[in-house]
Scaffold this active site. Sequence first.
Site, mmCIF file in Angstrom:
data_model
loop_
_atom_site.group_PDB
_atom_site.id
_atom_site.type_symbol
_atom_site.label_atom_id
_atom_site.label_comp_id
_atom_site.label_asym_id
_atom_site.label_seq_id
_atom_site.Cartn_x
_atom_site.Cartn_y
_atom_site.Cartn_z
ATOM 1 N N GLY A 56 -7.711 -24.021 -7.145
ATOM 2 C CA GLY A 56 -8.609 -23.701 -6.503
ATOM 3 C C GLY A 56 -8.913 -22.434 -6.064
ATOM 4 O O GLY A 56 -9.093 -21.901 -5.058
ATOM 5 N N HIS A 57 -8.203 -21.364 -6.879
ATOM 6 C CA HIS A 57 -7.932 -19.928 -6.642
ATOM 7 C C HIS A 57 -7.743 -19.192 -7.897
ATOM 8 O O HIS A 57 -7.589 -19.820 -8.793
ATOM 9 C CB HIS A 57 -6.906 -19.761 -5.646
ATOM 10 N N ALA A 58 -7.858 -17.939 -7.707
ATOM 11 C CA ALA A 58 -7.516 -16.895 -8.963
ATOM 12 C C ALA A 58 -6.323 -16.088 -8.393
ATOM 13 O O ALA A 58 -6.142 -16.035 -7.125
ATOM 14 C CB ALA A 58 -8.591 -16.294 -9.386
ATOM 15 N N ARG A 103 -8.486 -21.356 -11.560
ATOM 16 C CA ARG A 103 -7.858 -22.552 -12.112
ATOM 17 C C ARG A 103 -7.881 -23.474 -11.252
ATOM 18 O O ARG A 103 -7.690 -23.326 -10.059
ATOM 19 C CB ARG A 103 -6.141 -22.042 -12.368
#
Length: 141
Positions: A56-58, A103
């Site tokens: 839940g981040h990039a 992702r």
Amino acid sequence: MKRNNNTVFDCSVIDLPQICNDAGNITILENGNNIPFDVKRVYYLYDIPGGASRGGHAHYQLEQYIIAGCGSFEVILNDGGNSKKITLNNPNKALHIVPGLWRELDNFSSGCITLVLASELYDEADYIRKYEDFLKFKKER
């Protein structure tokens, strides 16, 4: 900060070398040989509760190899315009994730162990934690 134009199509599942015999199998990963970046950090996820998600981040700069050391899970990649879902369930396959992609990891099987090889040491400043900020970053590229 360096901007990139990476898309989900820049990520791929890599077949890792495997040595098999009656005593079992071994897969070897080496900087400068079969990893396209120098590994500076290794971590693994385990004991993930049923229904839980990770990621839940990039990242602005970080590259990763993600491997299903045991069990299976799905990785959903997003570049702000395209999405791609990859199932990992084989310890001799690695998903190479390039920088600048959102992702999410989910659908972990019971007993799953997720191994991650990262190109950088942990740096909170390299994370994009809010999807809205990620979309803004991609538009500014």
